[in-house]
Write an enzyme that holds these catalytic residues in place. Structure first.
Site, short mmCIF file in Angstrom:
data_model
loop_
_atom_site.label_atom_id
_atom_site.label_comp_id
_atom_site.label_asym_id
_atom_site.label_seq_id
_atom_site.Cartn_x
_atom_site.Cartn_y
_atom_site.Cartn_z
N GLU A 118 0.83 -1.19 0.00
CA GLU A 118 0.00 0.00 0.00
C GLU A 118 0.87 1.24 0.00
O GLU A 118 1.88 1.31 0.71
CB GLU A 118 -0.85 -0.02 1.28
CG GLU A 118 -1.75 1.18 1.43
CD GLU A 118 -2.54 1.11 2.73
OE1 GLU A 118 -2.07 0.45 3.69
OE2 GLU A 118 -3.60 1.74 2.79
N GLY A 119 0.49 2.22 -0.82
CA GLY A 119 1.18 3.51 -0.79
C GLY A 119 0.25 4.51 -0.16
O GLY A 119 -0.70 4.14 0.53
N CYS A 172 -2.01 -2.21 -3.84
CA CYS A 172 -1.55 -3.02 -4.95
C CYS A 172 -1.88 -4.49 -4.70
O CYS A 172 -1.67 -5.00 -3.60
CB CYS A 172 -0.04 -2.83 -5.03
SG CYS A 172 0.53 -2.87 -6.69
N ASP A 181 10.47 11.44 -7.06
CA ASP A 181 10.14 10.76 -5.81
C ASP A 181 10.95 9.46 -5.69
O ASP A 181 10.43 8.42 -5.30
CB ASP A 181 8.63 10.47 -5.75
CG ASP A 181 8.16 10.18 -4.33
OD1 ASP A 181 8.90 10.54 -3.38
OD2 ASP A 181 7.08 9.59 -4.17
P1 ADP Z 1 1.46 5.04 -4.28
O1 ADP Z 1 1.37 5.80 -5.57
O2 ADP Z 1 0.19 5.03 -3.53
O3 ADP Z 1 2.64 5.40 -3.45
P2 ADP Z 1 2.99 2.76 -5.08
O4 ADP Z 1 3.24 2.79 -6.52
O5 ADP Z 1 4.12 3.16 -4.21
O6 ADP Z 1 1.68 3.56 -4.71
O7 ADP Z 1 2.54 1.31 -4.69
C1 ADP Z 1 2.11 0.99 -3.38
C2 ADP Z 1 2.69 -0.32 -2.93
O8 ADP Z 1 2.29 -1.35 -3.80
C3 ADP Z 1 4.19 -0.36 -2.96
O9 ADP Z 1 4.78 0.12 -1.81
C4 ADP Z 1 4.46 -1.86 -3.13
O10 ADP Z 1 4.39 -2.52 -1.89
C5 ADP Z 1 3.32 -2.30 -3.97
N1 ADP Z 1 3.68 -2.32 -5.40
C6 ADP Z 1 3.67 -1.29 -6.26
N2 ADP Z 1 4.04 -1.66 -7.50
C7 ADP Z 1 4.31 -2.98 -7.43
C8 ADP Z 1 4.73 -3.98 -8.38
N3 ADP Z 1 4.97 -3.64 -9.65
N4 ADP Z 1 4.90 -5.21 -7.96
C9 ADP Z 1 4.66 -5.55 -6.67
N5 ADP Z 1 4.25 -4.68 -5.73
C10 ADP Z 1 4.08 -3.41 -6.09
#
Ligand code: ADP
Length: 713
Positions: free
Chosen positions: A103-104, A109, A217
């Protein structure tokens, strides 16, 4: 690539759930970012992402946390995202939702699988978190930018679609967590590992920047491991594209610990690609030391520390001096002083032990590469890694570097009398040792030269930015502007030539230019708000450059004057008159000249004792004056440039940049060949004149005035 509009695909409400339940955070050990009970720095600080617009108001998107600890925590927007249905139908394709990945601040995800069994990550954004048009545009921009990226070290964008509740961004799956997860597990990493990671990251950044994309970022939590433990940069939520390399961005955004100083300071000057370079420095530091360099409990303290580059290397952590040098150079306050990604790869630090890949056991085992990998292998691994990540084109660089270059360990050579092999063949032979030292030393020197060049470039840019003309005479003739531009260029080239000659040790006496005092402006008064700009020359001639562009030059030693106006073919045209025979319509001009003449005689002291000299055969007039904050610049019709500085020191550059005249605040004047003064580094007996700094301003002034700015009137 154009972005397909996000269309609702589920007319039959396939993905809409009747009862809204919050997603349970299934924490798989690698991917749980929501570590409220983890007191490691990253869990507490890294996922605060800020983005403020120019009014300094936070926008709803990417404001993933509020600033702790002063303010109350806001609920993350990602918590609005509900678990998608187990079957997601889109454009005739079915996807089966798998387990939660992470989660972000904005998205959750999930793993998803298509009918053929291929597995992807679905970054899922709840539609109710997209409240404004601005937020929608931001999401579309993220998709558009990410979609345009294709690089081995960037998470591959696959597709995007939506249903009633969510927008889905389908990505290449990175099932092994992020660099942040790794650091949490391992606390700190070994330098060989960090070398490998940095090379892959640099490859991805080089690719992004070459496509005019700034990520903005970059942080450990946004860099993921694929199946084979290669790094992939993800999350383009704050990325921006530049229309051209000169464009600057002004939005304050990033994650506190990684944010570059110019983002915090530069509301006016903006930021560019160098913010990503800064984050590389923060990441290298964090991976080796275990926490980021500017860390603090309080976000404002982090910002204060970044702004004054307040970081140090803890004594209790092992870090090589080569790594320190690289980190220190990257974390330069002035963005232009930071090395480029290519320059980063040239740092000696990369000549150390370098693994061939990242081991699958990386999360749980500290590798012992230093004992496993020889330096020769390291060289091969480094080059392979660079090539795979796009940092090196082997075809461009056909000659591989000699292996000796990479030997950093010194072995004691056997000099005993019973040795069989000749010295030159022995691996510990002195010849090799000598070569190692020489080569690494040469590389070190090259790095230092590159650093010096960056510092000079940064200084030039600072001067350039500070050089703002406050007033000048408008030149309406294109040909006059061209003549002035070519004089500026001629003199600038002359200065550069003298600088090159100085580098070569100077000129023999016989080739030095003959010293001739130039004609200079000895008094001036700017009355351009009424009549014009008046001046007296060292010949005592008095000129007035009238606001309408014409000049009257009243000669001191004769009852004569010149009337000079613009001419479309010649630039300027001068008519000579005897005072007694002047046309009536020039009377008014001469009255003003008289007025100024009296005024200057009564009120101003002459700045130099120069008088008319043998070589001053032609009369000279002022073609252009420009007042800057730091100095006034005069462009005379004989090609002499004069610079009167605020601190009352003056310089004149004559004979196309070959001669420099210095006039002290107490009006002593001296003329020298420029190359001689450059050799000395200052004006003889006047070190307080700060000649080198002033010459930098002179060059910038000439550069600025060599641009032809059309006046369409
Ligand atoms: P946000 O834009 O909300 O910050 P992120 O792109 O950072 O979202 O994604 C949130 C989380 O999802 C990440 O911290 C990671 O744990 C998981 N995640 C994102 N992209 C991937 C991926 N391609 N494969 C596996 N996990 C992912």
């Amino acid at each position: 690539m154009s972005l397909a509009p996000l269309k609702t695909v589920n007319e039959k409400q396939l993905n809409t759930r009747s009862n809204v339940v919050h997603t349970p955070i299934k924490s798989n050990n690698n991917n749980n970012n929501n570590d409220s009970n983890n007191n490691n720095y990253i869990g507490n600080k890294e996922n605060i992402v800020i983005q403020t617009n120019s009014n300094n108001k936070r926008t709803d998107y990417h404001h993933r946390h509020d600033q702790p600890p002063q303010k109350k925590k806001k609920e993350k927007l990602s918590s609005l995202c509900k678990t998608p249905p187990s079957l997601i139908k889109t454009r005739g394709r079915d996807y089966h939702r798998g387990h939660f990945l992470g989660e972000g601040g904005f998205a959750r995800c999930f793993q998803i699988r298509d009918d053929s069994g291929k597995i992807f990550a679905a970054k899922t954004v709840a539609k109710i978190s997209i409240k404004s048009e601005k937020t929608r545009k931001k999401l579309l921009s993220e998709i558009q930018i990410h979609k345009s990226m294709k690089h081995v070290n960037i998470v591959q964008f696959i597709d995007c679609f939506e249903d009633d509740t969510n927008v889905y961004i389908l990505l290449e799956i990175c099932p092994n967590g992020s660099l942040m997860d790794l650091l949490k597990k391992r606390k700190s990493l070994t330098e060989p590992e960090v070398r490998f990671f940095t090379t892959q990251i640099c490859g991805a950044i080089k690719y992004m920047h070459s496509r005019k994309v700034i990520h903005r970022d970059l942080k450990l939590g946004n860099i993921f491991f694929d199946r084979k433990y290669n790094l992939k940069i993800g999350d383009f939520g704050l990325a921006a594209t530049l229309a051209n390399d000169r464009e600057r961005k002004y939005t304050v955004c990033g994650t506190p610990n990684y944010i570059a100083p110019e983002v915090l300071m530069g509301k006016h000057s903006g930021h560019s690609y160098e913010v990503d370079i800064w984050s590389i420095g923060v990441m290298i530091y964090a991976l080796i030391i275990g926490r980021p360099p500017f860390q603090s409990k309080d976000v404002n303290t982090i910002y204060e520390r970044i702004k004054c580059r307040d970081f140090s290397f803890p004594k209790d952590k092992l870090i090589s001096s080569e790594a320190k040098i690289l980190i220190q150079d990257i974390l330069s306050l002035d963005p232009l002083e930071r090395p480029s990604v290519n320059e980063i790869m040239d740092y000696i630090w990369f000549r150390g032990c370098f693994p061939p890949s990242t081991k699958e056991s990386v999360m749980v085992e500290v590798p012992n590469y230093e004992n496993e990998i020889s330096m020769a292998e390291s060289l091969i691994n480094f080059e392979n890694c660079m090539e795979k990540s796009g940092m090196l084109d082997r075809n461009m660089n056909k000659e591989p570097l000699p292996i000796e270059k990479y030997y950093t360990t010194t072995t004691t050579s056997s000099s005993s009398s019973n040795s069989v092999l000749p010295h030159s063949l022995s691996p510990g032979g002195t010849k090799n040792k000598y070569k190692e030292v020489i080569d690494l030393d040469a590389q070190r020197k090259l790095n230092e030269l590159a650093r010096q060049a960056r510092i000079r470039r940064a200084q030039r840019e600072t001067i350039k930015k500070s050089l703002i003309p406050t007033s000048t005479n408008t030149i309406k003739s294109e040909i006059s502007l061209r003549i002035l531009a070519s004089e500026c260029n001629l003199t600038l080239n002359g200065i550069l030539e003298a600088e090159a000659q100085k580098k070569m040790g100077g000129l023999p006496q016989s080739r030095l230019p003959k010293v001739k005092h130039p004609m200079i402006v000895t008094k001036w008064v700017d009355y351009s708000n009424k009549h014009g700009f008046s001046y007296q020359l060292s010949t005592d001639d008095i000129g007035v450059l009238f606001n309408n562009g014409c000049t009257v030059l009243r000669l001191a030693d004769a009852e004569e004057f010149w009337y000079i106006s613009y001419d479309n073919r010649e630039g300027w045209i001068a008519s000579h008159y005897l005072l007694d025979e002047r046309p009536k319509e020039l009377n008014r001009y001469l009255e003003v000249v008289d007025f100024f003449s009296k005024y200057m005689r009564a009120n101003l002291s002459r700045v130099s004792t120069f008088g008319r000299e043998e070589h001053h055969k032609d009369d000279v007039f002022l073609r252009r004056y420009t007042r800057f904050k730091q100095f006034v610049m005069f462009e005379l019709s004989d090609g002499t440039f004069q610079f009167n500085f605020k601190d009352h020191h003056k310089l004149a550059i004559s004979e196309s940049g070959k001669l420099v005249t210095y006039i002290s605040p107490s009006h002593e004047s001296f003329t020298y060949p420029l190359v001689e003064v450059l050799k000395l580094g200052s004006i003889p007996n006047y070190p307080e004149s700060n000649f080198i700094e002033k010459l930098a301003l002179v060059k910038e002034g000439l550069k600025q005035k060599s641009m032809i700015v059309r006046v369409d009137q």
